[in-house]
Design a protein around this motif. Sequence first.
Motif, PDB file in Angstrom:
ATOM      1  N   ALA A   1     -35.866  54.692  45.102  1.00 37.24           N
ATOM      2  CA  ALA A   1     -35.907  54.156  43.743  1.00 37.24           C
ATOM      3  C   ALA A   1     -36.739  52.881  43.699  1.00 37.24           C
ATOM      4  CB  ALA A   1     -34.495  53.883  43.226  1.00 37.24           C
TER       5      ALA A   1
ATOM      6  N   THR B   1     -37.335  63.282  44.143  1.00 41.98           N
ATOM      7  CA  THR B   1     -37.977  62.008  43.834  1.00 41.98           C
ATOM      8  C   THR B   1     -39.486  62.112  43.665  1.00 41.98           C
ATOM      9  OG1 THR B   1     -38.188  61.460  46.181  1.00 41.98           O
ATOM     10  CG2 THR B   1     -36.207  60.664  45.054  1.00 41.98           C
TER      11      THR B   1
ATOM     12  N   ALA C   1     -36.472  57.682  34.970  1.00 42.18           N
ATOM     13  CA  ALA C   1     -35.721  58.005  36.182  1.00 42.18           C
ATOM     14  C   ALA C   1     -36.088  59.397  36.688  1.00 42.18           C
ATOM     15  CB  ALA C   1     -34.229  57.919  35.892  1.00 42.18           C
ATOM     16  N   ASN C   2     -36.198  59.532  38.010  1.00 39.94           N
ATOM     17  CA  ASN C   2     -36.460  60.845  38.585  1.00 39.94           C
ATOM     18  C   ASN C   2     -35.141  61.612  38.724  1.00 39.94           C
ATOM     19  OD1 ASN C   2     -35.224  60.124  41.117  1.00 39.94           O
ATOM     20  ND2 ASN C   2     -37.128  59.141  41.741  1.00 39.94           N
TER      21      ASN C   2
ATOM     22  N   LEU D   1     -31.696  56.647  48.616  1.00 43.15           N
ATOM     23  CA  LEU D   1     -32.010  56.643  47.189  1.00 43.15           C
ATOM     24  C   LEU D   1     -32.388  55.251  46.709  1.00 43.15           C
ATOM     25  CD1 LEU D   1     -29.368  59.074  45.698  1.00 43.15           C
ATOM     26  CD2 LEU D   1     -31.825  59.408  45.914  1.00 43.15           C
ATOM     27  N   THR D   2     -31.758  54.232  47.261  1.00 42.02           N
ATOM     28  CA  THR D   2     -32.100  52.858  46.891  1.00 42.02           C
ATOM     29  C   THR D   2     -33.529  52.550  47.307  1.00 42.02           C
ATOM     30  OG1 THR D   2     -29.805  52.177  47.116  1.00 42.02           O
ATOM     31  CG2 THR D   2     -31.462  50.438  47.202  1.00 42.02           C
TER      32      THR D   2
ATOM     33  N   SER E   1     -40.378  53.837  43.852  1.00 45.28           N
ATOM     34  CA  SER E   1     -40.921  54.441  42.628  1.00 45.28           C
ATOM     35  C   SER E   1     -41.002  53.410  41.506  1.00 45.28           C
ATOM     36  CB  SER E   1     -40.089  55.647  42.198  1.00 45.28           C
ATOM     37  OG  SER E   1     -38.820  55.252  41.761  1.00 45.28           O
ATOM     38  N   PHE E   2     -40.055  52.493  41.424  1.00 48.71           N
ATOM     39  CA  PHE E   2     -40.113  51.479  40.387  1.00 48.71           C
ATOM     40  C   PHE E   2     -41.220  50.474  40.675  1.00 48.71           C
ATOM     41  CE2 PHE E   2     -35.502  52.423  39.364  1.00 48.71           C
ATOM     42  CZ  PHE E   2     -35.835  53.134  38.237  1.00 48.71           C
TER      43      PHE E   2
ATOM     44  N   ALA F   1     -27.762  60.269  40.412  1.00 50.66           N
ATOM     45  CA  ALA F   1     -26.970  59.145  40.909  1.00 50.66           C
ATOM     46  C   ALA F   1     -26.347  58.366  39.758  1.00 50.66           C
ATOM     47  CB  ALA F   1     -27.826  58.225  41.765  1.00 50.66           C
ATOM     48  N   ALA F   2     -27.094  58.167  38.683  1.00 44.68           N
ATOM     49  CA  ALA F   2     -26.579  57.420  37.530  1.00 44.68           C
ATOM     50  C   ALA F   2     -25.445  58.155  36.834  1.00 44.68           C
ATOM     51  CB  ALA F   2     -27.713  57.142  36.538  1.00 44.68           C
TER      52      ALA F   2
ATOM     53  N   GLU G   1     -32.446  59.751  40.839  1.00 42.45           N
ATOM     54  CA  GLU G   1     -31.905  58.585  40.133  1.00 42.45           C
ATOM     55  C   GLU G   1     -31.029  59.015  38.955  1.00 42.45           C
ATOM     56  OE1 GLU G   1     -35.833  55.850  41.095  1.00 42.45           O
ATOM     57  OE2 GLU G   1     -35.703  56.963  39.212  1.00 42.45           O
ATOM     58  N   THR G   2     -31.450  60.055  38.262  1.00 46.36           N
ATOM     59  CA  THR G   2     -30.675  60.560  37.129  1.00 46.36           C
ATOM     60  C   THR G   2     -29.328  61.100  37.609  1.00 46.36           C
ATOM     61  OG1 THR G   2     -32.712  61.079  35.942  1.00 46.36           O
ATOM     62  CG2 THR G   2     -30.713  62.188  35.192  1.00 46.36           C
TER      63      THR G   2
END
Length: 176
Positions: A19, A60, A31-32, A15-16, A22-23, A38-39, A35-36
């Motif tokens: 992310a 993602t 956020a995909n 995921l890192t 994508s960033f 995970a947050a 990411e959503t």
Amino acid sequence: MSAFAKTLSSAALALTVAAGASFAATDAKAANLAETAAAAGSFQTLIAAATAAGAVPYLTGDQPYTVFAPTDDAFAKLPAGTVDNLLLPENRAQLRKIIALHIVPGTIPSSAVLGEQVAPITMALDYIYINGVTDNGVFIDTEQADYPSPNSAQVVQADIMADNGVIHVIDNVLLP
């Protein structure tokens, strides 16, 4: 280290990397789904399972999806050892089917199901039945049945929006 802990470490790394990619593509992107989730902090088991099942591209990517996301507490309701067993490489096909059962192509907001009974097809190519007409809230099930049934889940939080879909939090893991 348990299979779950190893998979969780791998999921965090994947995921890192996803992310970061994508960033890097555009800073304006929200956020995909991954990411959503995970947050939110309550979907570590789902993220580890999705990673082990190879489902992270759905979470993602650019295509919209609706994810009926079991919480860590929902996974904890499964019999002891079930999650670790599912995360073993030899059980990847079974895990993939379970994760795919929770993902529907397209975005289905709660407003589309309240007061309705709908049956979208999942990424597992099976129908799930969404019952939005019960007195006790919205339920999903793998069979068209009275709600709640032994294999149903209640939507406990709806409409967590991401740039590539929506997450509806559920209180149980659906099993094929």
